[in-house]
Design an enzyme around this catalytic site. Structure first.
Site, PDB file in Angstrom:
ATOM      1  CD  GLN A   1     -71.006  31.905  31.226  1.00  0.00           C
ATOM      2  OE1 GLN A   1     -70.507  32.998  31.366  1.00  0.00           O
ATOM      3  NE2 GLN A   1     -70.927  31.293  29.912  1.00  0.00           N
TER       4      GLN A   1
ATOM      5  CB  CYS B   1     -74.361  25.358  23.967  1.00  0.00           C
ATOM      6  SG  CYS B   1     -73.261  25.377  22.597  1.00  0.00           S
TER       7      CYS B   1
ATOM      8  CE  LYS C   1     -67.724  29.215  28.961  1.00  0.00           C
ATOM      9  NZ  LYS C   1     -68.194  29.787  27.493  1.00  0.00           N
TER      10      LYS C   1
ATOM     11  CG  ASP D   1     -71.705  24.426  34.113  1.00  0.00           C
ATOM     12  OD1 ASP D   1     -70.687  25.347  34.188  1.00  0.00           O
ATOM     13  OD2 ASP D   1     -72.200  24.105  33.341  1.00  0.00           O
TER      14      ASP D   1
ATOM     15  CG  HIS E   1     -73.505  25.130  27.939  1.00  0.00           C
ATOM     16  ND1 HIS E   1     -72.727  24.025  27.375  1.00  0.00           N
ATOM     17  CD2 HIS E   1     -72.943  26.101  27.313  1.00  0.00           C
ATOM     18  CE1 HIS E   1     -72.021  24.265  26.409  1.00  0.00           C
ATOM     19  NE2 HIS E   1     -72.328  25.604  26.292  1.00  0.00           N
TER      20      HIS E   1
HETATM   21  N1  PMP Z   1     -71.380  25.461  31.046  1.00  0.00           N
HETATM   22  C1  PMP Z   1     -71.874  26.730  30.981  1.00  0.00           C
HETATM   23  C2  PMP Z   1     -72.905  27.287  31.724  1.00  0.00           C
HETATM   24  C3  PMP Z   1     -71.104  27.366  29.956  1.00  0.00           C
HETATM   25  O1  PMP Z   1     -71.708  28.824  29.704  1.00  0.00           O
HETATM   26  C4  PMP Z   1     -70.216  26.835  28.874  1.00  0.00           C
HETATM   27  C5  PMP Z   1     -69.783  27.564  27.799  1.00  0.00           C
HETATM   28  N2  PMP Z   1     -70.520  28.344  27.080  1.00  0.00           N
HETATM   29  C6  PMP Z   1     -70.168  25.527  29.077  1.00  0.00           C
HETATM   30  C7  PMP Z   1     -70.379  24.864  30.184  1.00  0.00           C
HETATM   31  C8  PMP Z   1     -68.911  24.885  28.430  1.00  0.00           C
HETATM   32  O2  PMP Z   1     -67.702  25.345  28.740  1.00  0.00           O
HETATM   33  P1  PMP Z   1     -66.618  24.783  27.755  1.00  0.00           P
HETATM   34  O3  PMP Z   1     -67.057  24.950  26.183  1.00  0.00           O
HETATM   35  O4  PMP Z   1     -65.346  25.807  28.000  1.00  0.00           O
HETATM   36  O5  PMP Z   1     -66.280  23.367  28.177  1.00  0.00           O
END
Ligand code: PMP
Length: 406
Positions: free
Chosen positions: A204, A365, A227, A201, A124
């Site tokens: 997910q 993203c 999430k 990270d 991401h």
């Molecule tokens: N890493 C991953 C794999 C994600 O899917 C996301 C959110 N789509 C993020 C980071 C970022 O999370 P947040 O916007 O809640 O900070």
């Protein structure tokens, strides 16, 4: 293993009763954010109704009660991911802020120009751009682990990427586009054989798979509350205590100091050193409630049900003519990115929305990942334990209807 009673569980989530354009909501955008159970919503209401006060340092009753709630929430998070100590749990605004914190503090402490950080090609943006900022600030270089046609990381490339200049490896546990569950235990073992720390990270994964940071032996792990059925605006950085202890603060302000003079300021101990300003004590207590909710269902039970639902979704969608699914790893979580013929993902999302079906469209993203796939964007259905096979049938029929229109 206990079979989850999905119809009863759905009663816990008030939003699932909504109708969109006079059709029952089919919410399949859970990788973007999850819906909240009553218990979490009530916890927020209760916090503001009964115990609202700024925490730490307050001598009055409410301040102490709010402090206790916040620190109890930290313990709940500690237990949820099996950290050794609650000092290893830092509340942040979310995954993004947690990675920015590590990128900024870690590079300041340990990196010199030319040093390298390894990420993967399926990250991401929040696990790419903070490191790119450090390319500008600290002169580090990013190296990237590629993935194959199924969406599995090419682990044999990792050994080749590691050098004496590698300072940290930062990878996602589960891809928010491909759904691939990466072999993080193996990555951590490989990295540790070279004395390289690893950041996971878990944005997910924490809501789908039981996580034990001691068993994984990861050095940092980050996730977002929203999430995992908790409120927005709060998340977690886990870090091994000896590592966090050595990192400089990320932000300055109230709470993170031991003493301040214009001559010399000293910093507070863990975890407060990294929590400048008024903490989100309402968010932390509501997150703890969400973790209790998930724990009561049982992550093993959740995983078993979501695996079954993913299998059904893949099977059903593959029956649609012209369907292309991105991410076909044998080790896959409940994210299904797809395109059908040459129908633009945006049209697909817009038309499904008219049928009450919420999916996500675009680059998710993850533009470098899109580039590697050779597409501009995809449609993405992402599942949670409150989704049903009937909803997948609605999705399939919806996609077929869209296809007919083109
Ligand atoms: N890493 C991953 C794999 C994600 O899917 C996301 C959110 N789509 C993020 C980071 C970022 O999370 P947040 O916007 O809640 O900070």
């Amino acid at each position: 293993m206990k079979k989850l009673d999905i119809n009863t569980i759905r009663q816990d989530f008030p939003i699932l009763k909504r109708e969109i354009y006079n059709k029952p909501l089919v919410y399949l955008d859970n990788a973007a954010t999850t819906q909240k159970p009553w218990s979490v919503i009530k916890k927020i209401e209760e916090a503001y109704t009964n115990i609202n006060a700024n925490i730490h340092r307050g001598v009055h009753f409410l301040s102490q009660e709010a402090t206790n709630a916040h620190e109890a929430a930290r313990k709940t998070v500690q237990q949820f991911i099996n950290a050794r100590s609650s000092n290893e749990i830092i509340f942040t605004r979310g995954t993004t802020e947690a990675i920015n914190l590590v990128a900024s503090s870690f590079c300041r402490a340990y990196c010199k120009p030319g040093d390298e950080i390894i990420v993967s090609a399926m990250e991401h943006h929040s696990n790419i751009v903070p490191w790119q900022l450090q390319e500008e600030i600290s002169g580090i270089k990013l190296k990237v682990i590629p993935f194959d046609e199924n969406g599995d990381l090419k682990l044999n490339e990792l050994e080749k990427l590691i050098s004496s200049k590698t300072k940290l490896i930062s990878v996602t546990h589960i891809s928010n586009v491909l759904g691939t569950i990466n072999p993080i235990k193996k990555i951590i073992e490989t990295a540790h054989a070279h004395n390289i720390p690893v950041l996971i990270d878990a944005a997910q994964s924490v809501q789908h798979i039981p996580i034990d940071v001691q068993q994984l032996d990861c050095d940092f792990l980050v996730f977002s509350s929203h999430k995992i059925y908790g409120p927005t605006g709060i998340g977690v950085l886990y870090g091994k205590e000896n590592l966090l202890d050595k990192l400089p603060p990320y932000q300055g302000g109230g709470e993170m100091i031991a003493s301040v003079t214009f001559e010399k300021t000293t910093y507070n101990e863990l975890p407060f050193k990294f929590e400048a300003g008024t903490p989100d004590y309402v968010g932390s207590t509501a997150l703890a409630e969400a973790l209790r909710y998930v724990t009561a269902l049982g992550l093993d039970n959740i995983k078993a049900y979501e695996d079954e639902l993913l299998h059904y979704t893949m099977e059903q969608l593959m029956q649609i003519e012209g369907m292309r699914i991105f991410g076909t790893s044998s080790n896959k979580s409940s994210v299904v990115s797809f395109s059908v013929k040459d129908i633009h993902h945006y049209d697909m999302g817009m038309l499904l929305d008219r049928l009450g079906i919420a999916i996500r469209t675009g680059h998710h993203c993850a533009q470098p990942l899109m580039k590697a796939l050779g597409v501009e964007g995809t449609a993405r259905a992402s599942l949670a334990f409150y989704n049903t096979k009937e909803e997948i049938d609605v999705l399939k029929a919806g996609i077929e209807r869209v296809v007919k229109m083109f």
